[in-house]
Design an enzyme around this catalytic site. Structure first.
Site, PDB file in Angstrom:
ATOM      1  N   CYS A  97     -45.731 -26.328  17.064  1.00  0.00           N
ATOM      2  CA  CYS A  97     -44.741 -27.254  16.242  1.00  0.00           C
ATOM      3  C   CYS A  97     -45.568 -27.941  15.065  1.00  0.00           C
ATOM      4  O   CYS A  97     -45.626 -27.223  13.983  1.00  0.00           O
ATOM      5  CB  CYS A  97     -44.827 -28.326  17.393  1.00  0.00           C
ATOM      6  SG  CYS A  97     -43.370 -29.401  16.954  1.00  0.00           S
ATOM      7  N   ARG A 134     -33.443 -35.579  16.535  1.00  0.00           N
ATOM      8  CA  ARG A 134     -34.471 -34.723  16.423  1.00  0.00           C
ATOM      9  C   ARG A 134     -33.929 -33.814  17.541  1.00  0.00           C
ATOM     10  O   ARG A 134     -32.969 -33.977  18.120  1.00  0.00           O
ATOM     11  CB  ARG A 134     -35.607 -35.635  17.418  1.00  0.00           C
ATOM     12  CG  ARG A 134     -36.214 -36.598  16.587  1.00  0.00           C
ATOM     13  CD  ARG A 134     -37.514 -36.865  17.225  1.00  0.00           C
ATOM     14  NE  ARG A 134     -38.499 -36.348  17.643  1.00  0.00           N
ATOM     15  CZ  ARG A 134     -39.557 -35.882  16.368  1.00  0.00           C
ATOM     16  NH1 ARG A 134     -39.483 -36.599  15.293  1.00  0.00           N
ATOM     17  NH2 ARG A 134     -40.405 -35.286  16.822  1.00  0.00           N
ATOM     18  N   HIS A 197     -43.493 -26.423  23.261  1.00  0.00           N
ATOM     19  CA  HIS A 197     -44.501 -27.184  23.781  1.00  0.00           C
ATOM     20  C   HIS A 197     -44.403 -27.268  25.474  1.00  0.00           C
ATOM     21  O   HIS A 197     -43.613 -26.299  25.916  1.00  0.00           O
ATOM     22  CB  HIS A 197     -44.126 -28.931  23.621  1.00  0.00           C
ATOM     23  CG  HIS A 197     -44.562 -29.393  22.153  1.00  0.00           C
ATOM     24  ND1 HIS A 197     -45.843 -29.633  21.664  1.00  0.00           N
ATOM     25  CD2 HIS A 197     -43.820 -29.827  21.217  1.00  0.00           C
ATOM     26  CE1 HIS A 197     -45.875 -29.791  20.646  1.00  0.00           C
ATOM     27  NE2 HIS A 197     -44.464 -30.008  20.122  1.00  0.00           N
TER      28      HIS A 197
HETATM   29  N1  GLN Z   1     -43.974 -34.168  13.527  1.00  0.00           N
HETATM   30  C1  GLN Z   1     -43.307 -32.891  13.550  1.00  0.00           C
HETATM   31  C2  GLN Z   1     -41.776 -32.944  13.596  1.00  0.00           C
HETATM   32  O1  GLN Z   1     -41.456 -34.093  14.199  1.00  0.00           O
HETATM   33  C3  GLN Z   1     -43.842 -32.215  14.505  1.00  0.00           C
HETATM   34  C4  GLN Z   1     -43.862 -32.499  15.909  1.00  0.00           C
HETATM   35  C5  GLN Z   1     -44.316 -31.882  16.798  1.00  0.00           C
HETATM   36  O2  GLN Z   1     -45.425 -31.403  16.929  1.00  0.00           O
HETATM   37  N2  GLN Z   1     -43.894 -32.012  18.373  1.00  0.00           N
HETATM   38  O3  GLN Z   1     -41.227 -32.039  13.123  1.00  0.00           O
END
Ligand code: GLN
Length: 249
Positions: A97, A134, A197
């Protein structure tokens, strides 16, 4: 039998380790230990020495919120040369990520702030900002030669791949790189970027072994056969995610 060992470099464990990413390190350690392979894990927190990095046979870096990524970016840029050399030279690594985003050219946050990436991989990431949600949830992707990989994703950034990298997999359920082109993650030499993740490796033991094998073969310059492990709990974990996603394994 020859005694093998691996030095695992864990980049920015303090700042980049969300949604159970540290579980990936535990998987590397345990799967090696169960086979009599010695491991040492070096924590490479902000300010780490490049010599420590260069001693590593296998690299891992997890994800983070934008805030942590801004802090890490300042330190990471100083390590660019060494890390690029290692990646170009085929040092195996898994980058999840936020870490994956760092390997690309840049990550543009929702408010337009740009965090420069290392530009090692041909990709960039943008958060479209207002009105976009998101990309969150369980996710599965088809990987060449290695069946289905499964994980959990939560990212605002959408990653787009250039022609010098290949996707790690094709999204079956979930969003992956950008929720549009069905790609998930990226492959460049022996480096693997992914949005998975969860952590990723406990649910994907074959992929974990693939990375361990790559690291051993690179270190010892000879083919390595890893002895099989029972993986009964890992299989249960995979089945449980597959059920939630409504897919057959
Ligand atoms: N901050 C980054 C995003 O929102 C990565 C998020 C993460 O590593 N889970 O895309």
């Amino acid at each position: 039998m020859k005694k093998y060992s691996l030095t695992i470099g864990w980049l920015y464990p303090e700042l980049m380790s969300t949604y159970g990413d540290r579980g990936n390190i535990i998987v590397f350690k345990k799967r090696c230990e169960w086979r009599g392979i010695k491991t040492e894990t070096i924590r490479l927190d902000a300010g780490f020495s490049v010599d420590d990095l260069k001693n590593c046979d296998l690299l891992f870096m997890g994800g983070a919120q934008d805030r942590q990524q801004q802090i890490v970016a300042k330190d990471l840029v100083k390590k660019r040369k060494a890390l690029k050399q290692m990646i170009d030279n085929g040092t195996p690594g898994l980058y999840i990520c936020g870490a994956y985003q760092f390997l690309g050219k840049y990550y543009r946050e929702a408010d337009g702030t740009v965090i420069n990436g290392l530009g090692i991989l041909d990709l960039y990431t943008e958060n479209p900002g207002k009105g976009s949600s998101r990309l969150i949830g369980n996710v599965a992707a088809q990987v060449l030669n290695n069946g289905l990989i499964m994980g959990f994703e939560n990212h605002g950034g959408r990653t787009y791949l250039g022609k010098n990298v290949k996707p790690l997999g094709k999204v079956i359920k979930g969003f992956g790189n950008n929720g549009k082109d069905q790609t998930e993650g990226a492959i460049y030499k022996n480096s693997f970027g992914s949005y998975f993740h969860g952590p990723m490796l406990p649910k994907n033991p074959e992929f974990a072994d693939f990375l361990i094998k790559l690291a051993l073969e690179k270190k010892y310059s000879s083919p390595i056969n890893l002895s099989p492990l029972p993986d009964s709990l890992e299989i249960k974990a995979r089945e449980s995610i597959a059920n939630r996603l409504g897919i057959d394994l």
